[in-house]
Design a protein around this motif. Structure first.
Motif, mmCIF file in Angstrom:
data_model
loop_
_atom_site.group_PDB
_atom_site.id
_atom_site.type_symbol
_atom_site.label_atom_id
_atom_site.label_comp_id
_atom_site.label_asym_id
_atom_site.label_seq_id
_atom_site.Cartn_x
_atom_site.Cartn_y
_atom_site.Cartn_z
ATOM 1 N N GLY A 21 0.689 -1.091 0.045
ATOM 2 C CA GLY A 21 -0.063 0.110 -0.068
ATOM 3 C C GLY A 21 0.823 1.358 0.014
ATOM 4 N N GLU A 22 1.819 1.299 -0.345
ATOM 5 C CA GLU A 22 3.017 2.381 -0.455
ATOM 6 C C GLU A 22 2.190 3.732 -1.112
ATOM 7 O OE1 GLU A 22 7.489 3.697 -2.025
ATOM 8 O OE2 GLU A 22 6.573 1.917 -2.866
ATOM 9 N N LYS A 23 1.497 3.433 -2.150
ATOM 10 C CA LYS A 23 1.027 4.627 -3.098
ATOM 11 C C LYS A 23 -0.193 5.306 -1.983
ATOM 12 C CE LYS A 23 -2.039 5.188 -7.135
ATOM 13 N NZ LYS A 23 -2.468 4.847 -8.121
ATOM 14 N N PHE A 24 -0.853 4.577 -1.005
ATOM 15 C CA PHE A 24 -1.841 4.994 -0.227
ATOM 16 C C PHE A 24 -1.502 5.332 1.080
ATOM 17 C CE2 PHE A 24 -3.698 2.191 -3.613
ATOM 18 C CZ PHE A 24 -4.279 2.986 -4.200
ATOM 19 N N LEU A 25 -0.701 4.517 1.824
ATOM 20 C CA LEU A 25 -0.606 4.570 3.311
ATOM 21 C C LEU A 25 -0.302 5.872 3.851
ATOM 22 C CD1 LEU A 25 -0.672 2.586 5.493
ATOM 23 C CD2 LEU A 25 1.895 2.258 5.238
ATOM 24 N N LYS A 26 0.607 6.625 3.224
ATOM 25 C CA LYS A 26 1.132 7.921 3.972
ATOM 26 C C LYS A 26 -0.347 8.835 4.141
ATOM 27 C CE LYS A 26 4.352 11.829 3.945
ATOM 28 N NZ LYS A 26 3.535 12.702 4.302
ATOM 29 N N ARG A 27 -0.955 8.816 3.115
ATOM 30 C CA ARG A 27 -2.154 9.777 3.066
ATOM 31 C C ARG A 27 -3.103 9.264 4.199
ATOM 32 N NH1 ARG A 27 -6.710 10.386 -1.464
ATOM 33 N NH2 ARG A 27 -7.063 8.374 -0.449
ATOM 34 N N ASP B 241 -5.834 9.990 23.070
ATOM 35 C CA ASP B 241 -6.163 8.735 23.451
ATOM 36 C C ASP B 241 -6.685 7.823 22.308
ATOM 37 O OD1 ASP B 241 -8.343 10.223 23.248
ATOM 38 O OD2 ASP B 241 -9.389 9.677 24.978
ATOM 39 N N PHE B 242 -5.734 7.630 21.411
ATOM 40 C CA PHE B 242 -5.822 6.599 20.298
ATOM 41 C C PHE B 242 -4.738 5.876 19.882
ATOM 42 C CE2 PHE B 242 -5.483 10.268 17.583
ATOM 43 C CZ PHE B 242 -4.772 9.821 16.390
ATOM 44 N N GLU B 243 -4.320 4.931 19.185
ATOM 45 C CA GLU B 243 -3.472 4.176 18.947
ATOM 46 C C GLU B 243 -3.621 3.878 17.456
ATOM 47 O OE1 GLU B 243 -2.224 0.647 20.850
ATOM 48 O OE2 GLU B 243 -4.160 -0.245 20.538
ATOM 49 N N VAL B 244 -2.680 3.729 16.480
ATOM 50 C CA VAL B 244 -2.680 3.203 15.079
ATOM 51 C C VAL B 244 -1.751 1.993 15.202
ATOM 52 C CG1 VAL B 244 -2.434 3.661 12.771
ATOM 53 C CG2 VAL B 244 -3.153 5.479 14.538
ATOM 54 N N ILE B 245 -2.297 1.000 14.717
ATOM 55 C CA ILE B 245 -1.511 -0.197 14.610
ATOM 56 C C ILE B 245 -1.634 -0.653 12.904
ATOM 57 C CG2 ILE B 245 -1.350 -2.966 15.227
ATOM 58 C CD1 ILE B 245 -3.071 -2.215 17.784
ATOM 59 N N VAL B 246 -0.298 -0.670 12.379
ATOM 60 C CA VAL B 246 -0.339 -1.222 10.863
ATOM 61 C C VAL B 246 0.533 -2.427 11.185
ATOM 62 C CG1 VAL B 246 0.823 -0.615 8.920
ATOM 63 C CG2 VAL B 246 -0.060 1.216 10.211
ATOM 64 N N ILE B 247 -0.437 -3.187 10.413
ATOM 65 C CA ILE B 247 0.273 -4.573 10.343
ATOM 66 C C ILE B 247 0.586 -4.630 8.930
ATOM 67 C CG2 ILE B 247 -0.224 -7.043 10.153
ATOM 68 C CD1 ILE B 247 -2.378 -4.815 12.210
ATOM 69 N N GLU B 248 1.946 -4.505 8.937
ATOM 70 C CA GLU B 248 2.776 -4.663 7.536
ATOM 71 C C GLU B 248 2.801 -5.998 6.909
ATOM 72 O OE1 GLU B 248 4.425 -4.835 4.170
ATOM 73 O OE2 GLU B 248 3.742 -2.989 4.939
ATOM 74 N N ASN B 249 1.827 -6.483 5.785
ATOM 75 C CA ASN B 249 1.609 -7.617 5.711
ATOM 76 C C ASN B 249 2.563 -8.338 4.597
ATOM 77 O OD1 ASN B 249 0.023 -10.181 6.198
ATOM 78 N ND2 ASN B 249 -1.785 -9.449 5.029
ATOM 79 N N GLY B 250 3.779 -8.554 4.843
ATOM 80 C CA GLY B 250 4.497 -9.104 3.698
ATOM 81 C C GLY B 250 4.728 -8.294 2.571
ATOM 82 N N SER B 251 4.671 -7.122 2.630
ATOM 83 C CA SER B 251 4.482 -6.365 1.468
ATOM 84 C C SER B 251 5.916 -6.229 0.538
ATOM 85 C CB SER B 251 4.462 -4.685 1.778
ATOM 86 O OG SER B 251 3.250 -4.392 1.961
ATOM 87 N N ILE B 252 6.033 -6.256 -0.743
ATOM 88 C CA ILE B 252 7.178 -6.381 -1.484
ATOM 89 C C ILE B 252 7.650 -5.107 -2.011
ATOM 90 C CG2 ILE B 252 7.031 -8.691 -1.906
ATOM 91 C CD1 ILE B 252 5.891 -8.259 -4.806
ATOM 92 N N ASP B 253 6.829 -3.928 -1.698
ATOM 93 C CA ASP B 253 6.793 -2.574 -2.210
ATOM 94 C C ASP B 253 7.564 -1.798 -0.954
ATOM 95 O OD1 ASP B 253 5.058 -2.256 -0.180
ATOM 96 O OD2 ASP B 253 3.744 -1.118 -1.545
ATOM 97 N N ASN B 254 7.516 -0.743 -0.944
ATOM 98 C CA ASN B 254 8.433 0.246 -0.138
ATOM 99 C C ASN B 254 7.754 0.441 1.189
ATOM 100 O OD1 ASN B 254 11.114 1.450 0.497
ATOM 101 N ND2 ASN B 254 10.502 3.264 -0.160
ATOM 102 N N SER B 255 6.697 0.016 1.357
ATOM 103 C CA SER B 255 5.694 0.371 2.667
ATOM 104 C C SER B 255 6.533 0.396 4.039
ATOM 105 C CB SER B 255 4.578 -0.486 2.710
ATOM 106 O OG SER B 255 3.683 -0.490 1.550
ATOM 107 N N LEU B 256 7.108 -0.496 4.507
ATOM 108 C CA LEU B 256 7.823 -0.727 5.591
ATOM 109 C C LEU B 256 8.897 0.655 5.725
ATOM 110 C CD1 LEU B 256 7.964 -1.998 8.252
ATOM 111 C CD2 LEU B 256 9.814 -3.677 7.430
ATOM 112 N N ASN B 257 9.732 0.800 4.547
ATOM 113 C CA ASN B 257 10.546 2.013 4.645
ATOM 114 C C ASN B 257 10.030 3.207 4.578
ATOM 115 O OD1 ASN B 257 13.050 0.313 4.555
ATOM 116 N ND2 ASN B 257 13.115 0.376 2.362
ATOM 117 N N LEU B 258 8.719 3.430 4.054
ATOM 118 C CA LEU B 258 7.903 4.755 4.041
ATOM 119 C C LEU B 258 7.378 4.838 5.463
ATOM 120 C CD1 LEU B 258 5.050 5.722 1.867
ATOM 121 C CD2 LEU B 258 4.500 5.362 4.377
#
Length: 136
Positions: free
Chosen positions: A24-30, A42-59
């Protein structure tokens, strides 16, 4: 599975936003920018980086590594959306779970609307967000 979450706050967590991300590199930042425009603490955001092969984790590392409300769980291979969401739910600390797709952009005030809805309708256990406009 790796988790980066070294900045845990001790505040009450009302809402856990859970995002299963696969390529989801194209969309995730937005998506994350729209969530973090909310200044409530009083909120948290949990992103499960689900084995992406794009640059999502680096983003995530480059843009959000200092965001104290963000927890990232990096899976080595894609587990599918349902399993990824369940992994996020298991790690969540909020009273309410807010499942989002990585191509979602929330509007300002989203944080207040979730608890208000469930307080108004206490017998409801699950709700779906409304899509306001596709493609933006």
């Amino acid at each position: 599975m790796t988790i980066f979450d070294e900045k845990k706050e001790n505040n009450l967590t009302v809402i856990s936003v859970i995002i299963a991300n696969f390529n989801g590199e194209k969309f995730l930042k937005r998506c994350l920018d729209s969530l973090f425009q909310e200044k409530e603490s009083d909120f948290e955001v949990i992103v499960i980086e689900n084995g992406s092969i794009d640059n999502s984790l680096n983003l995530l590392k480059e843009n959000f590594s200092r965001e104290p409300k963000l927890k990232v769980i990096a899976l080595e291979k894609n587990q599918g959306a349902a399993k990824a969401r369940n992994i996020g739910a298991k790690e969540a600390e909020g009273q309410y779970f807010f499942f989002l797709d990585n191509d979602t952009k929330v509007k300002q005030g989203w944080f207040k609307q979730i608890p208000d809805f469930f307080e108004r309708y206490p017998r409801v256990g699950l709700a779906q967000v409304k899509i306001l406009k596709m493609g933006t």
